[in-house]
Scaffold this motif. Structure first.
Motif, mmCIF file in Angstrom:
data_model
loop_
_atom_site.group_PDB
_atom_site.id
_atom_site.type_symbol
_atom_site.label_atom_id
_atom_site.label_comp_id
_atom_site.label_asym_id
_atom_site.label_seq_id
_atom_site.Cartn_x
_atom_site.Cartn_y
_atom_site.Cartn_z
ATOM 1 N N PRO A 93 0.833 -1.209 0.000
ATOM 2 C CA PRO A 93 0.000 0.000 0.000
ATOM 3 C C PRO A 93 0.865 1.256 0.000
ATOM 4 C CG PRO A 93 -0.737 -1.574 1.660
ATOM 5 C CD PRO A 93 0.592 -2.061 1.171
ATOM 6 N N VAL A 94 0.513 2.213 -0.833
ATOM 7 C CA VAL A 94 1.225 3.492 -0.890
ATOM 8 C C VAL A 94 0.209 4.598 -0.630
ATOM 9 C CG1 VAL A 94 2.537 5.089 -2.317
ATOM 10 C CG2 VAL A 94 2.958 2.634 -2.497
ATOM 11 N N PHE A 95 0.492 5.423 0.373
ATOM 12 C CA PHE A 95 -0.404 6.512 0.744
ATOM 13 C C PHE A 95 0.166 7.841 0.252
ATOM 14 C CE2 PHE A 95 -1.186 3.083 3.652
ATOM 15 C CZ PHE A 95 -2.555 3.111 3.893
ATOM 16 N N ALA A 96 -0.727 8.707 -0.188
ATOM 17 C CA ALA A 96 -0.312 10.037 -0.651
ATOM 18 C C ALA A 96 -1.442 11.018 -0.383
ATOM 19 C CB ALA A 96 0.028 10.005 -2.134
ATOM 20 N N GLN A 126 -9.030 -3.624 -8.966
ATOM 21 C CA GLN A 126 -8.603 -4.929 -8.467
ATOM 22 C C GLN A 126 -7.855 -4.794 -7.143
ATOM 23 O OE1 GLN A 126 -6.313 -6.677 -11.653
ATOM 24 N NE2 GLN A 126 -8.051 -6.750 -13.064
ATOM 25 N N LYS A 127 -6.977 -3.781 -7.055
ATOM 26 C CA LYS A 127 -6.239 -3.589 -5.812
ATOM 27 C C LYS A 127 -7.161 -3.097 -4.702
ATOM 28 C CE LYS A 127 -1.900 -2.023 -3.878
ATOM 29 N NZ LYS A 127 -0.520 -1.584 -4.163
ATOM 30 N N GLN A 128 -8.077 -2.194 -5.038
ATOM 31 C CA GLN A 128 -9.030 -1.693 -4.054
ATOM 32 C C GLN A 128 -9.912 -2.824 -3.532
ATOM 33 O OE1 GLN A 128 -9.303 0.777 -2.282
ATOM 34 N NE2 GLN A 128 -11.435 0.911 -1.610
ATOM 35 N N ASP A 129 -10.346 -3.713 -4.408
ATOM 36 C CA ASP A 129 -11.170 -4.850 -3.994
ATOM 37 C C ASP A 129 -10.412 -5.750 -3.029
ATOM 38 O OD1 ASP A 129 -13.236 -3.970 -5.554
ATOM 39 O OD2 ASP A 129 -12.866 -5.364 -7.218
ATOM 40 N N LYS A 130 -9.104 -5.859 -3.230
ATOM 41 C CA LYS A 130 -8.306 -6.736 -2.372
ATOM 42 C C LYS A 130 -7.953 -6.074 -1.048
ATOM 43 C CE LYS A 130 -4.205 -9.669 -2.199
ATOM 44 N NZ LYS A 130 -3.100 -10.291 -2.966
ATOM 45 N N LEU A 131 -7.675 -4.753 -1.073
ATOM 46 C CA LEU A 131 -7.169 -4.080 0.123
ATOM 47 C C LEU A 131 -8.219 -3.242 0.852
ATOM 48 C CD1 LEU A 131 -4.499 -4.899 -1.276
ATOM 49 C CD2 LEU A 131 -3.559 -2.693 -0.605
ATOM 50 N N GLY A 132 -9.314 -2.917 0.174
ATOM 51 C CA GLY A 132 -10.258 -1.957 0.722
ATOM 52 C C GLY A 132 -10.837 -2.317 2.078
ATOM 53 N N HIS A 133 -10.970 -3.603 2.380
ATOM 54 C CA HIS A 133 -11.569 -4.024 3.642
ATOM 55 C C HIS A 133 -10.538 -4.305 4.727
ATOM 56 C CE1 HIS A 133 -10.308 -7.719 1.646
ATOM 57 N NE2 HIS A 133 -10.386 -8.339 2.814
ATOM 58 N N LEU A 134 -9.250 -4.138 4.406
ATOM 59 C CA LEU A 134 -8.188 -4.458 5.362
ATOM 60 C C LEU A 134 -7.845 -3.258 6.228
ATOM 61 C CD1 LEU A 134 -5.768 -6.468 3.022
ATOM 62 C CD2 LEU A 134 -7.617 -7.352 4.460
ATOM 63 N N LYS A 135 -7.316 -3.536 7.425
ATOM 64 C CA LYS A 135 -6.890 -2.479 8.336
ATOM 65 C C LYS A 135 -5.624 -2.913 9.073
ATOM 66 C CE LYS A 135 -11.565 -0.708 9.225
ATOM 67 N NZ LYS A 135 -12.582 -0.411 10.270
ATOM 68 N N GLY A 136 -4.938 -1.933 9.655
ATOM 69 C CA GLY A 136 -3.780 -2.217 10.502
ATOM 70 C C GLY A 136 -2.691 -2.995 9.798
ATOM 71 N N ASP A 137 -2.076 -3.918 10.519
ATOM 72 C CA ASP A 137 -0.969 -4.708 9.972
ATOM 73 C C ASP A 137 -1.407 -5.519 8.760
ATOM 74 O OD1 ASP A 137 0.738 -3.732 11.877
ATOM 75 O OD2 ASP A 137 0.663 -5.517 13.163
ATOM 76 N N GLU A 138 -2.642 -5.973 8.781
ATOM 77 C CA GLU A 138 -3.123 -6.774 7.661
ATOM 78 C C GLU A 138 -3.089 -5.963 6.371
ATOM 79 O OE1 GLU A 138 -6.739 -9.961 6.791
ATOM 80 O OE2 GLU A 138 -7.074 -8.292 8.177
ATOM 81 N N LEU A 139 -3.437 -4.684 6.466
ATOM 82 C CA LEU A 139 -3.373 -3.798 5.296
ATOM 83 C C LEU A 139 -1.926 -3.507 4.920
ATOM 84 C CD1 LEU A 139 -4.466 -1.806 3.193
ATOM 85 C CD2 LEU A 139 -4.618 -0.099 5.022
ATOM 86 N N MET A 140 -1.116 -3.127 5.893
ATOM 87 C CA MET A 140 0.260 -2.723 5.612
ATOM 88 C C MET A 140 1.109 -3.870 5.070
ATOM 89 S SD MET A 140 -0.116 0.366 6.140
ATOM 90 C CE MET A 140 1.560 0.798 5.679
ATOM 91 N N TYR A 179 8.716 -8.773 0.952
ATOM 92 C CA TYR A 179 7.708 -9.103 -0.053
ATOM 93 C C TYR A 179 7.216 -10.542 0.127
ATOM 94 C CZ TYR A 179 5.709 -10.272 -4.612
ATOM 95 O OH TYR A 179 4.888 -10.708 -5.606
ATOM 96 N N LYS A 180 8.134 -11.439 0.365
ATOM 97 C CA LYS A 180 7.783 -12.853 0.468
ATOM 98 C C LYS A 180 7.279 -13.237 1.857
ATOM 99 C CE LYS A 180 10.965 -14.437 -3.144
ATOM 100 N NZ LYS A 180 12.138 -15.304 -3.458
ATOM 101 N N HIS A 181 7.748 -12.522 2.895
ATOM 102 C CA HIS A 181 7.380 -12.868 4.266
ATOM 103 C C HIS A 181 6.948 -11.615 5.032
ATOM 104 C CE1 HIS A 181 9.337 -16.724 3.399
ATOM 105 N NE2 HIS A 181 10.378 -16.040 2.976
ATOM 106 N N PRO A 182 5.867 -10.972 4.630
ATOM 107 C CA PRO A 182 5.470 -9.702 5.243
ATOM 108 C C PRO A 182 5.100 -9.804 6.720
ATOM 109 C CG PRO A 182 3.730 -10.539 3.832
ATOM 110 C CD PRO A 182 4.928 -11.392 3.575
#
Length: 227
Positions: A93-96, A126-140, A179-182
């Motif tokens: 995720p990249v925030f701006a 596609q990325k929003q569908d995958k990440l949109g419901h995530l929060k905290g460490d799960e999102l990051m 990347y492989k072990h977040p």
């Protein structure tokens, strides 16, 4: 006083960023430069052309800092592993801030045809569908390619936000591992602290000037604004 770091010559002084008051002065200088750049846009009634010009100058200042860091690293027989085509960080995720993303969107609209823009929007969805419901460490810790990533290269490299510009690693292996072990909390990307702190301070100065003049800003993930 843009590009203040050249006069300060921080790279040749091996300044300890955690204790040296000179680095605090640098942070203040970068904040001030960001503030002044935003004021130029405000004085021009926040017209799009003026705002975009101020952002171009801010990005150029940060890029100048990064270029100086690469030169210094070579002089010290050290290495910064970041380069075009290395895209491990382009899957997180990249925030701006909204003004950065509006600048990015304008660049895309000027640079690509309708089919390409439609493809970017679909990838953003596609990325929003995958990440949109995530929060905290799960999102990051989530990994999904940036909508602007093509053949391991950013399609809008010249207009990428501050967050992308200041993310520099001294060890690509640490980036691959993340990347492989977040979820591995024992190892993180070996990021350089200086560009991250100074880049953030300049952007904070820009945002502060807008807020002082009644212009609120919000932060988004890149894909949220590219839909």
């Amino acid at each position: 006083m843009l590009l203040f770091y050249h006069k300060f010559n921080i790279l040749n002084q091996n300044i300890d960023m955690t204790t040296n008051p000179q680095f605090e002065q640098l942070e203040k200088a970068f904040f001030h430069d960001g503030y002044q750049l935003a004021m130029k846009a405000i004085e021009a009634n926040m017209e799009q052309e003026a705002l975009h010009q101020s952002l171009k100058e801010m990005y150029a200042a940060i890029d100048g800092l990064i270029d100086s860091l690469f030169v210094y690293a070579r002089q010290q027989n050290q290495s910064i592993h970041c380069k075009r085509g290395c895209s491990w960080c382009c899957h997180q995720p990249v925030f701006a801030l909204d003004y950065e993303l509006e600048y990015l969107q304008a660049f895309i609209e000027k640079s690509f045809d309708a089919e390409t823009i439609s493809g970017i929007a679909e990838k953003a969805k596609q990325k929003q569908d995958k990440l949109g419901h995530l929060k905290g460490d799960e999102l990051m810790n989530a990994k999904h390619p940036c909508p602007l990533l093509k053949d391991k290269t950013c399609m809008a490299y010249d207009a990428r936000p501050i967050a992308c510009r200041i993310y520099l690693s001294s060890d690509v292996k640490s980036c691959v591992h993340f990347y492989k072990h977040p979820d591995d909390k024992t190892t993180y990307p070996a990021l350089l602290d200086m560009p991250m702190r100074l880049g953030r301070m300049m952007n904070e100065g820009f945002k502060s000037a807008l807020k002082t003049n009644g212009i609120e800003t919000k932060e988004f993930r890149i894909e949220e604004k590219l839909l």
